[in-house]
Design a protein around this motif. Structure first.
Motif, PDB file in Angstrom:
ATOM      1  N   UNK A 145       0.882  -1.171   0.000  1.00  0.00           N
ATOM      2  CA  UNK A 145       0.000   0.000   0.000  1.00  0.00           C
ATOM      3  C   UNK A 145       0.915   1.215   0.000  1.00  0.00           C
ATOM      4  N   UNK A 146       0.839   2.014  -1.042  1.00  0.00           N
ATOM      5  CA  UNK A 146       1.758   3.123  -1.249  1.00  0.00           C
ATOM      6  C   UNK A 146       1.047   4.440  -0.966  1.00  0.00           C
ATOM      7  N   UNK A 147       1.661   5.277  -0.129  1.00  0.00           N
ATOM      8  CA  UNK A 147       1.134   6.607   0.172  1.00  0.00           C
ATOM      9  C   UNK A 147       2.118   7.633  -0.364  1.00  0.00           C
ATOM     10  N   UNK A 148       1.604   8.580  -1.141  1.00  0.00           N
ATOM     11  CA  UNK A 148       2.453   9.597  -1.752  1.00  0.00           C
ATOM     12  C   UNK A 148       1.690  10.911  -1.808  1.00  0.00           C
ATOM     13  N   UNK A 149       2.363  12.031  -2.078  1.00  0.00           N
ATOM     14  CA  UNK A 149       1.639  13.302  -2.187  1.00  0.00           C
ATOM     15  C   UNK A 149       0.665  13.286  -3.357  1.00  0.00           C
ATOM     16  N   UNK A 150      -0.409  14.037  -3.209  1.00  0.00           N
ATOM     17  CA  UNK A 150      -1.370  14.209  -4.291  1.00  0.00           C
ATOM     18  C   UNK A 150      -0.667  14.841  -5.489  1.00  0.00           C
ATOM     19  N   UNK A 151      -1.007  14.363  -6.669  1.00  0.00           N
ATOM     20  CA  UNK A 151      -0.349  14.837  -7.894  1.00  0.00           C
ATOM     21  C   UNK A 151      -0.601  16.308  -8.198  1.00  0.00           C
ATOM     22  N   UNK A 161       6.667  13.878  -7.544  1.00  0.00           N
ATOM     23  CA  UNK A 161       6.701  12.637  -6.769  1.00  0.00           C
ATOM     24  C   UNK A 161       5.398  11.878  -6.916  1.00  0.00           C
ATOM     25  N   UNK A 162       4.277  12.597  -6.817  1.00  0.00           N
ATOM     26  CA  UNK A 162       2.980  11.953  -6.957  1.00  0.00           C
ATOM     27  C   UNK A 162       2.792  11.317  -8.320  1.00  0.00           C
ATOM     28  N   UNK A 163       3.243  12.007  -9.371  1.00  0.00           N
ATOM     29  CA  UNK A 163       3.107  11.458 -10.715  1.00  0.00           C
ATOM     30  C   UNK A 163       3.979  10.224 -10.906  1.00  0.00           C
ATOM     31  N   UNK A 164       5.197  10.274 -10.385  1.00  0.00           N
ATOM     32  CA  UNK A 164       6.098   9.129 -10.498  1.00  0.00           C
ATOM     33  C   UNK A 164       5.538   7.931  -9.735  1.00  0.00           C
ATOM     34  N   UNK A 178      -3.166   8.837  -2.372  1.00  0.00           N
ATOM     35  CA  UNK A 178      -2.514  10.148  -2.452  1.00  0.00           C
ATOM     36  C   UNK A 178      -2.907  10.991  -1.242  1.00  0.00           C
ATOM     37  N   UNK A 179      -1.980  11.840  -0.815  1.00  0.00           N
ATOM     38  CA  UNK A 179      -2.168  12.603   0.414  1.00  0.00           C
ATOM     39  C   UNK A 179      -2.023  14.102   0.130  1.00  0.00           C
ATOM     40  N   UNK A 180      -3.039  14.899   0.453  1.00  0.00           N
ATOM     41  CA  UNK A 180      -2.890  16.356   0.326  1.00  0.00           C
ATOM     42  C   UNK A 180      -2.035  16.904   1.470  1.00  0.00           C
TER      43      UNK A 180
END
Length: 252
Positions: A145-151, A161-164, A178-180
Motif C-alpha cells: 500500500x503506497x502513500x504519496x503526495x497528491x499529484x 513525486x505523486x506522478x512518479x 494520495x495525500x494532500x
C-alpha cells in the motif's frame, strides 16, 4: 503536468480557523485504516522531503507499529535546498540534519521502520522524474500500500513525486493512496479543484496525535527561523496547524 498557477503557494494561505467548521460537516468518508490496508503486506510512504512523511502520514505509521505491519519510507530528496543563502546551514549540513531529524521522528512513531534515501536533488524532482519512477518500480511490490503526495498538491517536488508514484504503482500493481499536504494552504473549503469525493478521514487518538506532535518537533531546522538570513521558520505554527488535526486525510 498542469500549470501551477491556480495552486500557487504564497502568504499564509487558508487559515485552519476556516477549515475547521467546514471539515466538521464535510462529507468525507470515514474508513478504518485497517479496511484500507486489508490484504496489503507492507506500507510504503514516499516522501518528497524529510518531514512530509510525518506531517501527512504519522497516524498511518503508528498503525503499522501497533499492528506489526512492515513500514518503509522512501525519502526522495534530503531537503538540502530549504535554506538558500544561509550562513548557518550549508546544503550538505542541511541534508545530514534533515535525514537525522527524519530518523528521530520515525523512531518515535514506528520503531524498526525502514528508510531508503534516494537523494534526488531538492527542488529538482521534476527534472529527475523518469529516474524516480524507475527507482520506485524497483522498490515497490504488488502487495504494497503506497502513500504519496497528491499529484496536484501545488509544490513542484510533491507533484512530480505523486506522478512518479502513480506510474510506478500502476506498473507494479501496488495499491496507491494520495495525500494532500500543501493543498490545505492554497485550497479553500469545498474547493472544486480537490476531489473530496475520494477523500477518506483517518482518525487519530489523543495519544497518536500527541506522538505526532512530538515527532514534528524533531524537525528543528524547519521549525526555527534562520538568523543568518532573517527568514522565518519554514514551518510556522499557522502551517503546521493544518496538519496537526485529530485526523489525517488520504485520497483513494
Amino acid at each position: 503536468m498542469e500549470a501551477l498557477i491556480s495552486r500557487e503557494i504564497f502568504g499564509e494561505g487558508t487559515p485552519e480557523l476556516q477549515w475547521q467548521p467546514w471539515l466538521a460537516q464535510a462529507p468525507l468518508a470515514d474508513d478504518p485504516l485497517s479496511g484500507l490496508l486489508q490484504g496489503c503486506q507492507r506500507v510504503v510512504i514516499v516522501s518528497p522531503h524529510p518531514d512530509d512523511e510525518i506531517l501527512a502520514t504519522a497516524g498511518i505509521m503508528q498503525h503499522c507499529a501497533d499492528s506489526g505491519l512492515p513500514c518503509t519510507v522512501i525519502a526522495v530528496t534530503s531537503g538540502e535546498a530549504s535554506h538558500p543563502g544561509s550562513r548557518l546551514w550549508t546544503p550538505d549540513q542541511l541534508a545530514q540534519a534533515r535525514e537525522r531529524e527524519s530518523a528521530q521522528a520515525l523512531a518515535l512513531l514506528c520503531p524498526g521502520s525502514q528508510i531508503i534515501h534516494l537523494r534526488i536533488p531538492d527542488g529538482q524532482v521534476q527534472d529527475h522524474q523518469p529516474q524516480l519512477e524507475s527507482r520506485l518500480q524497483q522498490l515497490l511490490r504488488p502487495t504494497d500500500a503506497v502513500f504519496c503526495p497528491w499529484r496536484y498538491d501545488g509544490h513542484p517536488d510533491h507533484e512530480a513525486t505523486g506522478e512518479a508514484c502513480a506510474a510506478a504503482a500502476q506498473e507494479v500493481g501496488s495499491r496507491r493512496f494520495e495525500v494532500p499536504i500543501w493543498t490545505w494552504h492554497w485550497a479553500s473549503p469545498g474547493d472544486v479543484r480537490v476531489p473530496w469525493q475520494q477523500a477518506v478521514r483517518i482518525p487519530l487518538s489523543a495519544e497518536q496525535l500527541d506522538r505526532k506532535c512530538l515527532a514534528v518537533s524533531c524537525f528543528r531546522t524547519q521549525l526555527l527561523p534562520d538568523p543568518s538570513t532573517g527568514r522565518p521558520a519554514i514551518l510556522p505554527r499557522w502551517a503546521t496547524a493544518r496538519l496537526l488535526r485529530n485526523f489525517e486525510v488520504v485520497l483513494r
